[in-house]
Design a protein around this motif. Structure first.
Motif, PDB file in Angstrom:
ATOM      1  N   TRP A  33       0.803  -1.225   0.000  1.00  0.00           N
ATOM      2  CA  TRP A  33       0.000   0.000   0.000  1.00  0.00           C
ATOM      3  C   TRP A  33       0.838   1.278   0.000  1.00  0.00           C
ATOM      4  O   TRP A  33       0.412   2.295  -0.522  1.00  0.00           O
ATOM      5  CB  TRP A  33      -0.944   0.004   1.204  1.00  0.00           C
ATOM      6  CG  TRP A  33      -1.864  -1.171   1.185  1.00  0.00           C
ATOM      7  CD1 TRP A  33      -3.051  -1.304   0.495  1.00  0.00           C
ATOM      8  CD2 TRP A  33      -1.648  -2.416   1.853  1.00  0.00           C
ATOM      9  NE1 TRP A  33      -3.582  -2.553   0.697  1.00  0.00           N
ATOM     10  CE2 TRP A  33      -2.750  -3.270   1.535  1.00  0.00           C
ATOM     11  CE3 TRP A  33      -0.659  -2.913   2.694  1.00  0.00           C
ATOM     12  CZ2 TRP A  33      -2.869  -4.561   2.020  1.00  0.00           C
ATOM     13  CZ3 TRP A  33      -0.771  -4.201   3.173  1.00  0.00           C
ATOM     14  CH2 TRP A  33      -1.872  -5.006   2.845  1.00  0.00           C
ATOM     15  N   PRO A  58       0.225   5.459  -4.043  1.00  0.00           N
ATOM     16  CA  PRO A  58      -0.535   5.874  -5.234  1.00  0.00           C
ATOM     17  C   PRO A  58      -1.332   7.154  -4.977  1.00  0.00           C
ATOM     18  O   PRO A  58      -1.637   7.504  -3.838  1.00  0.00           O
ATOM     19  CB  PRO A  58      -1.474   4.678  -5.480  1.00  0.00           C
ATOM     20  CG  PRO A  58      -0.796   3.514  -4.840  1.00  0.00           C
ATOM     21  CD  PRO A  58      -0.097   4.070  -3.636  1.00  0.00           C
ATOM     22  N   THR A  93      -7.738   5.101  -4.053  1.00  0.00           N
ATOM     23  CA  THR A  93      -6.439   5.355  -4.661  1.00  0.00           C
ATOM     24  C   THR A  93      -6.421   4.873  -6.102  1.00  0.00           C
ATOM     25  O   THR A  93      -7.154   3.953  -6.481  1.00  0.00           O
ATOM     26  CB  THR A  93      -5.307   4.667  -3.882  1.00  0.00           C
ATOM     27  OG1 THR A  93      -5.582   3.259  -3.780  1.00  0.00           O
ATOM     28  CG2 THR A  93      -5.162   5.243  -2.489  1.00  0.00           C
ATOM     29  N   GLU A  95      -5.328   2.965  -9.258  1.00  0.00           N
ATOM     30  CA  GLU A  95      -4.724   1.664  -9.520  1.00  0.00           C
ATOM     31  C   GLU A  95      -3.787   1.754 -10.719  1.00  0.00           C
ATOM     32  O   GLU A  95      -3.892   2.659 -11.554  1.00  0.00           O
ATOM     33  CB  GLU A  95      -5.816   0.615  -9.763  1.00  0.00           C
ATOM     34  CG  GLU A  95      -6.672   0.354  -8.534  1.00  0.00           C
ATOM     35  CD  GLU A  95      -7.656  -0.781  -8.741  1.00  0.00           C
ATOM     36  OE1 GLU A  95      -7.762  -1.292  -9.888  1.00  0.00           O
ATOM     37  OE2 GLU A  95      -8.331  -1.169  -7.755  1.00  0.00           O
ATOM     38  N   ALA A  96      -2.858   0.814 -10.809  1.00  0.00           N
ATOM     39  CA  ALA A  96      -1.848   0.835 -11.871  1.00  0.00           C
ATOM     40  C   ALA A  96      -2.503   0.843 -13.250  1.00  0.00           C
ATOM     41  O   ALA A  96      -3.413   0.051 -13.521  1.00  0.00           O
ATOM     42  CB  ALA A  96      -0.921  -0.377 -11.731  1.00  0.00           C
ATOM     43  N   GLU A  98      -4.445   3.039 -14.523  1.00  0.00           N
ATOM     44  CA  GLU A  98      -5.785   3.612 -14.501  1.00  0.00           C
ATOM     45  C   GLU A  98      -5.697   5.133 -14.584  1.00  0.00           C
ATOM     46  O   GLU A  98      -4.854   5.753 -13.930  1.00  0.00           O
ATOM     47  CB  GLU A  98      -6.460   3.200 -13.194  1.00  0.00           C
ATOM     48  CG  GLU A  98      -7.940   3.390 -13.114  1.00  0.00           C
ATOM     49  CD  GLU A  98      -8.502   2.846 -11.811  1.00  0.00           C
ATOM     50  OE1 GLU A  98      -9.557   2.198 -11.842  1.00  0.00           O
ATOM     51  OE2 GLU A  98      -7.887   3.063 -10.744  1.00  0.00           O
ATOM     52  N   SER A 103     -10.696   5.885 -12.378  1.00  0.00           N
ATOM     53  CA  SER A 103     -10.616   5.559 -10.956  1.00  0.00           C
ATOM     54  C   SER A 103     -11.771   6.191 -10.184  1.00  0.00           C
ATOM     55  O   SER A 103     -12.364   5.552  -9.310  1.00  0.00           O
ATOM     56  CB  SER A 103      -9.282   6.040 -10.385  1.00  0.00           C
ATOM     57  OG  SER A 103      -9.183   5.735  -9.014  1.00  0.00           O
ATOM     58  N   GLU A 107     -14.484   4.053  -8.057  1.00  0.00           N
ATOM     59  CA  GLU A 107     -14.671   4.215  -6.614  1.00  0.00           C
ATOM     60  C   GLU A 107     -16.118   4.582  -6.280  1.00  0.00           C
ATOM     61  O   GLU A 107     -16.665   4.124  -5.275  1.00  0.00           O
ATOM     62  CB  GLU A 107     -13.717   5.282  -6.083  1.00  0.00           C
ATOM     63  CG  GLU A 107     -12.250   4.899  -6.097  1.00  0.00           C
ATOM     64  CD  GLU A 107     -11.908   3.802  -5.086  1.00  0.00           C
ATOM     65  OE1 GLU A 107     -12.771   3.456  -4.247  1.00  0.00           O
ATOM     66  OE2 GLU A 107     -10.782   3.287  -5.149  1.00  0.00           O
TER      67      GLU A 107
END
Length: 220
Positions: A33, A58, A93, A95-96, A98, A103, A107
């Protein structure tokens, strides 16, 4: 990590100052994290390099839902760092791989079950210039009144509230997320979103409520 090369920052005509040089970065703590990084900085004053620590993680996402009657959605969850339950806007947060927009929409769905009919970008800013190296991306999500009931993520509670109730929660210290309070300020400044957020109690629609909770009743 490789050190930075010396740089110069120009303040205007005839003015330039040297940017401190990073001579070493090393991971102190690593987790899925976040990372804690130790940074050695040479300020070029003939003294020994100074050592700083900061959090690498992130980018953050904050989404302020707004429906056609001028209400928003807050989510409640347990925050171990605070050792308490807190009310917040839907957030998370990046994401890779994205984008910030993708995102934000993800969320919103994950934490409330709602789908945005439009997404307004409020801008991206440094999360904490002293301790974090990430950014926070802020959005307002327009929600159609035809949306089904809220479907929060497991372990979370979601509730429609009026902005009047939210402002009272902030004043009374029951909405504690400072970065999200700043996101709300951005929404009130943005020309495409500020008109949709009632700022005075007289502007709050009478039908802005959650079943069993009047519009001006703040969540506990």
């Amino acid at each position: 990590m490789a050190p930075d090369a010396p740089r110069r920052h120009h303040l205007g005509k005839g003015h330039a100052v040297s940017i401190p040089r990073i001579i070493l970065d090393k991971f102190v703590v690593q987790s899925p994290w976040l990372n804690i990084i130790e940074r050695h900085v040479d300020f070029g004053r003939g003294s020994m390099p100074e050592i700083y620590h900061f959090v690498d993680q992130p980018d953050y996402i904050t989404v302020i839902p707004v429906d056609q009657s001028g209400c928003t959605v807050l989510v409640r969850q347990y925050r171990p760092a605070m050792q308490d339950y807190t009310w917040e806007f839907p957030a998370g947060t990046l994401e890779a791989g994205e984008s910030a927009e993708v995102s934000a929409l993800r969320e919103l769905v994950e934490e409330t079950g709602l789908h945005a009919s439009a997404l307004h970008d409020l801008g991206s800013f440094a999360a904490d210039t002293g301790r974090h190296c990430n950014h926070i991306h802020n959005f307002v999500a327009k929600i159609d009144s035809s949306q089904p009931a809220l479907r929060p993520e497991a372990g979370m509670e979601a509730r429609w509230v009026s902005f009047a109730a939210l402002f009272t929660m902030i004043r009374e210290g029951r909405f504690l997320a400072q970065l999200q309070i700043a996101a709300l300020m951005l929404a009130l400044m943005h020309p495409k979103t500020r008109r949709s957020i009632p700022c005075r109690k007289s502007e709050v629609p009478a039908d802005c409520w959650t079943p069993g909770h009047a519009a001006d009743e703040q969540p506990e």
